[in-house]
Design a protein around this motif. Structure first.
Motif, PDB file in Angstrom:
ATOM      1  N   ARG A 148       7.300 -13.478  -0.961  1.00 10.93           N
ATOM      2  CA  ARG A 148       7.205 -13.718  -2.399  1.00 10.93           C
ATOM      3  C   ARG A 148       7.456 -15.177  -2.742  1.00 10.93           C
ATOM      4  O   ARG A 148       7.649 -15.509  -3.910  1.00 10.93           O
ATOM      5  CB  ARG A 148       8.212 -12.835  -3.144  1.00 10.93           C
ATOM      6  CG  ARG A 148       7.937 -11.348  -3.034  1.00 10.93           C
ATOM      7  CD  ARG A 148       6.686 -10.957  -3.793  1.00 10.93           C
ATOM      8  NE  ARG A 148       6.357  -9.552  -3.635  1.00 10.93           N
ATOM      9  CZ  ARG A 148       5.399  -8.920  -4.315  1.00 10.93           C
ATOM     10  NH1 ARG A 148       4.651  -9.594  -5.162  1.00 10.93           N
ATOM     11  NH2 ARG A 148       5.173  -7.639  -4.111  1.00 10.93           N
ATOM     12  N   ARG A 160      -7.542  -7.472   0.287  1.00 12.93           N
ATOM     13  CA  ARG A 160      -7.252  -6.588   1.415  1.00 12.93           C
ATOM     14  C   ARG A 160      -8.579  -6.308   2.109  1.00 12.93           C
ATOM     15  O   ARG A 160      -9.507  -5.770   1.496  1.00 12.93           O
ATOM     16  CB  ARG A 160      -6.615  -5.289   0.935  1.00 12.93           C
ATOM     17  CG  ARG A 160      -6.116  -4.393   2.074  1.00 12.93           C
ATOM     18  CD  ARG A 160      -5.578  -3.087   1.533  1.00 12.93           C
ATOM     19  NE  ARG A 160      -4.435  -3.295   0.680  1.00 12.93           N
ATOM     20  CZ  ARG A 160      -3.194  -3.418   1.115  1.00 12.93           C
ATOM     21  NH1 ARG A 160      -2.957  -3.371   2.407  1.00 12.93           N
ATOM     22  NH2 ARG A 160      -2.212  -3.612   0.264  1.00 12.93           N
ATOM     23  N   ARG A 207      -6.062  -4.439   6.179  1.00  8.51           N
ATOM     24  CA  ARG A 207      -4.974  -5.415   6.246  1.00  8.51           C
ATOM     25  C   ARG A 207      -5.144  -6.457   5.148  1.00  8.51           C
ATOM     26  O   ARG A 207      -6.266  -6.759   4.734  1.00  8.51           O
ATOM     27  CB  ARG A 207      -4.955  -6.124   7.604  1.00  8.51           C
ATOM     28  CG  ARG A 207      -4.480  -5.283   8.769  1.00  8.51           C
ATOM     29  CD  ARG A 207      -2.986  -5.009   8.661  1.00  8.51           C
ATOM     30  NE  ARG A 207      -2.470  -4.341   9.838  1.00  8.51           N
ATOM     31  CZ  ARG A 207      -1.954  -4.984  10.894  1.00  8.51           C
ATOM     32  NH1 ARG A 207      -1.900  -6.298  10.899  1.00  8.51           N
ATOM     33  NH2 ARG A 207      -1.508  -4.307  11.937  1.00  8.51           N
ATOM     34  N   ARG A 209      -0.478 -10.856  -6.735  1.00 13.66           N
ATOM     35  CA  ARG A 209       0.922 -11.020  -6.346  1.00 13.66           C
ATOM     36  C   ARG A 209       1.481 -12.295  -6.986  1.00 13.66           C
ATOM     37  O   ARG A 209       0.824 -13.336  -6.977  1.00 13.66           O
ATOM     38  CB  ARG A 209       1.054 -11.121  -4.827  1.00 13.66           C
ATOM     39  CG  ARG A 209       2.498 -11.173  -4.339  1.00 13.66           C
ATOM     40  CD  ARG A 209       2.576 -11.433  -2.838  1.00 13.66           C
ATOM     41  NE  ARG A 209       1.932 -10.390  -2.059  1.00 13.66           N
ATOM     42  CZ  ARG A 209       1.855 -10.412  -0.723  1.00 13.66           C
ATOM     43  NH1 ARG A 209       2.376 -11.447  -0.057  1.00 13.66           N
ATOM     44  NH2 ARG A 209       1.257  -9.449  -0.084  1.00 13.66           N
ATOM     45  N   ARG A 232       3.564 -13.111   5.670  1.00 16.46           N
ATOM     46  CA  ARG A 232       3.240 -11.729   5.332  1.00 16.46           C
ATOM     47  C   ARG A 232       4.355 -11.109   4.492  1.00 16.46           C
ATOM     48  O   ARG A 232       5.544 -11.269   4.814  1.00 16.46           O
ATOM     49  CB  ARG A 232       3.045 -10.917   6.613  1.00 16.46           C
ATOM     50  CG  ARG A 232       2.464  -9.543   6.390  1.00 16.46           C
ATOM     51  CD  ARG A 232       2.265  -8.844   7.725  1.00 16.46           C
ATOM     52  NE  ARG A 232       1.634  -7.539   7.566  1.00 16.46           N
ATOM     53  CZ  ARG A 232       1.422  -6.686   8.549  1.00 16.46           C
ATOM     54  NH1 ARG A 232       1.801  -7.005   9.771  1.00 16.46           N
ATOM     55  NH2 ARG A 232       0.837  -5.514   8.316  1.00 16.46           N
ATOM     56  N   TYR A 233       3.992 -10.449   3.420  1.00 19.48           N
ATOM     57  CA  TYR A 233       4.896  -9.792   2.478  1.00 19.48           C
ATOM     58  C   TYR A 233       5.789 -10.764   1.701  1.00 19.48           C
ATOM     59  O   TYR A 233       6.658 -10.334   0.948  1.00 19.48           O
ATOM     60  CB  TYR A 233       5.813  -8.762   3.163  1.00 19.48           C
ATOM     61  CG  TYR A 233       5.096  -7.728   3.990  1.00 19.48           C
ATOM     62  CD1 TYR A 233       4.135  -6.895   3.414  1.00 19.48           C
ATOM     63  CD2 TYR A 233       5.363  -7.576   5.347  1.00 19.48           C
ATOM     64  CE1 TYR A 233       3.460  -5.953   4.165  1.00 19.48           C
ATOM     65  CE2 TYR A 233       4.696  -6.636   6.116  1.00 19.48           C
ATOM     66  CZ  TYR A 233       3.746  -5.824   5.518  1.00 19.48           C
ATOM     67  OH  TYR A 233       3.076  -4.885   6.267  1.00 19.48           O
TER      68      TYR A 233
END
Length: 401
Positions: free
Chosen positions: A97, A76, A85, A56, A94-95
Motif C-alpha cells: 500500500r 489482473r 494474477r 488501489r 506485491r500487496y
C-alpha cells in the motif's frame, strides 16, 4: 496531461490523468499505458489478456511538503502459467500500500531517528514503520555469511531497570555481534552454544569475560578446548568495591572520634580508586600521598592493587606463577580481612588470569559496543519488543570484512 507526465516521471508504465487536492494531501490518479502489455506478477511474462481492473490507493513520497496518495488502476491478468494474477509493477511490491521509494525512505530515516518521529514525519502509523524496519533488518541479517568464530567475548548490559540484563556474545576477531539473549544465567546463554553446534564449539580457542560463574561454567561444558580469559577491568573494579571501599569505610569508622581525619578518609573514595596517571592536578597527587602516608592499611591495599594489575602483563607463565604466589603471600601477610577474603576468592580463578599469557584478550571491545547499545536504546526511548531490539543491535555491528 502529457506535460505533467514529463515533469512527474516517477511511475513507470502509468500515466497521470488527474491531480487534485485532498485536504492537506494530493491525490494523483494513474492509469496504465494502453500501448504496453502488462506482465504477470508471478512469472513476469507479458500477458495480452486482462481479466479485470481494480483500483488501489497507494502512498508515495511527499511532493512539496504535501502527502501524496496515488489512485492506481491496476490490471489482473490471465496468465497461461500462473492463472489470474495482478500485474507486476516495477515501483510497487506485491500487496503493498506504499511505493518502494517511500518504504526505502522510511527505512533510511529509521537508521537516524526514533520510530515515532519517522511515523510523524511521513504521516504513517507507528506499527507500519516498525514493520518496514523489521523486514529490512531481517533481510540485512539474512545476507550475512555464516559466522565461524575462534575467539569470543562475553558480557552483559542492562536491558531494563530493576536488574534485568541481556547477554552479548561478540566475535573478537571480526567485532561482529553473534548473539544476544535476555538474562545472564547459564540457561540464558545456552541457546548460543546450541546454535553454534558441536563443530563450532570445538573451534572456539579462547573466551574473554568478567568473573561471571554462569558464563564460565557454560563455556567449559560446551567448549572444552577453549581457555577462559578474565578481564582486568572487571577484576580491578571488583577489588575496588570489595577491598578498597571496605578498608576505607573501616578506617573511617575507626576514626569516628577524630572528625577532621575521618572526613578526609570518607571523601577520598575516588582518589583511591583512580589510577595515579589520571590524577588531574598536583594538589590531588599531594593529597593522595599524604593520605597513604598517614594510613598504613590504605597504603597496603593501594599498592596491592598496582601489583594485581601487573599480573595481567606477564612475560611468561613461569614469571606469572612467581608473581601470583608473591601477591597471595602479601595479601595473607597484610592481616587485612577484606584483602585476605578477596585473595581467597580470586585464588579459584587463577587459570583465567594466567590465560592472559597466551591470549591477550579483554572485554574492552564489547564495553564500547555496550555504550553504543545504550545510545540506540535511549534514542528509541526503549523498545517494547526485545527481539526487535536485538536485531537492531546485530545490524549495527555486522562485523569487519
Amino acid at each position: 496531461m502529457r506535460d505533467i507526465n514529463t515533469f512527474l516521471p516517477f511511475w513507470e508504465g502509468f500515466s497521470v490523468v488527474n491531480i487534485k487536492p485532498d485536504g492537506d494531501a494530493l491525490q494523483i490518479d494513474l492509469t496504465p499505458h494502453a500501448n504496453r502489455f502488462p506482465s504477470c506478477g508471478g512469472c513476469l511474462k507479458p500477458c495480452s489478456t486482462t481479466h479485470e481492473y481494480c483500483e488501489r490507493v497507494i502512498r508515495d513520497l511527499p511532493i512539496l511538503g504535501r502527502a501524496v496518495r496515488l489512485s492506481v488502476l491496476l490490471r489482473r491478468v490471465a496468465c497461461r502459467d500462473c492463472g489470474k494474477r495482478m500485474e507486476a509493477v516495477s515501483w510497487l511490491d506485491r500487496y503493498a500500500r506504499m511505493t518502494r521509494r517511500l518504504a526505502d525512505a522510511v527505512i533510511q530515516a529509521c537508521e537516524r531517528l526514533p520510530t515515532l518521529h519517522v511515523a510523524q514525519m511521513f504521516g504513517l502509523h507507528w506499527d507500519t514503520v516498525r514493520l518496514l524496519e523489521r523486514r529490512a533488518l531481517q533481510a540485512a541479517l539474512s545476507t550475512l555469511p555464516k559466522a565461524q568464530p575462534r575467539r569470543l567475548v562475553m558480557d552483559e548490559f542492562a536491558l531494563f531497570k530493576g536488574h534485568r540484563y541481556a547477554s552479548v556474545v561478540l566475535d573478537a576477531d571480526t567485532r561482529r555481534v553473534l548473539w544476544i539473549g535476555e538474562g545472564r544465567s547459564r540457561a540464558a546463554v545456552r541457546p548460543f552454544f546450541e546454535e553454534l553446534g558441536p563443530e563450532g564449539c570445538a573451534r572456539i580457542e579462547a573466551v574473554a569475560m568478567d568473573m561471571n560463574t554462569a558464563f564460565d561454567l557454560e563455556v567449559r561444558q560446551h567448549c572444552p578446548k577453549a581457555r577462559v580469559v578474565y578481564d582486568l577491568f572487571h577484576v580491578v573494579a571488583k577489588y575496588g568495591r570489595e577491598v578498597i571501599d571496605r578498608v576505607r569505610v573501616d578506617e573511617a569508622n575507626r576514626l569516628r572520634h577524630d572528625k577532621p581525619a575521618r572526613k578526609v578518609i570518607k571523601q577520598a573514595r575516588w582518589l583511591l580508586l583512580r589510577n595515579p596517571q589520571n590524577l588531574k592536578t598536583p594538589e590531588q597527587q599531594v593529597h593522595l600521598q599524604d593520605l597513604l602516608a598517614a594510613n598504613q592499611s590504605l597504603m597496603t591495599v593501594y599498592l596491592m592493587k598496582a601489583e594485581l594489575k601487573a599480573l595481567w602483563t606477564p612475560g611468561a607463565a613461569w614469571a606469572w606463577r612467581s608473581d601470583w604466589k608473591q601477591w597471595l603471600r602479601h595479601a595473607h601477610q597484610s592481616e587485612i580481612p577484606a584483602l585476605i577474603q578477596f585473595a581467597k576468592r580470586l585464588k579459584g580463578y587463577w587459570r583465567g588470569i594466567v590465560s592472559r599469557v597466551r591470549w591477550p584478550m579483554h572485554t574492552g571491545q564489547l564495553e564500547g559496543i555496550n555504550n553504543r547499545i545504550k545510545v540506540i536504546k535511549r534514542m528509541a526511548y526503549g523498545y517494547r519488543d526485545s527481539e526487535f531490539f536485538f536485531m537492531k543491535i546485530k545490524s549495527v555491528f555486522p562485523g569487519n570484512p
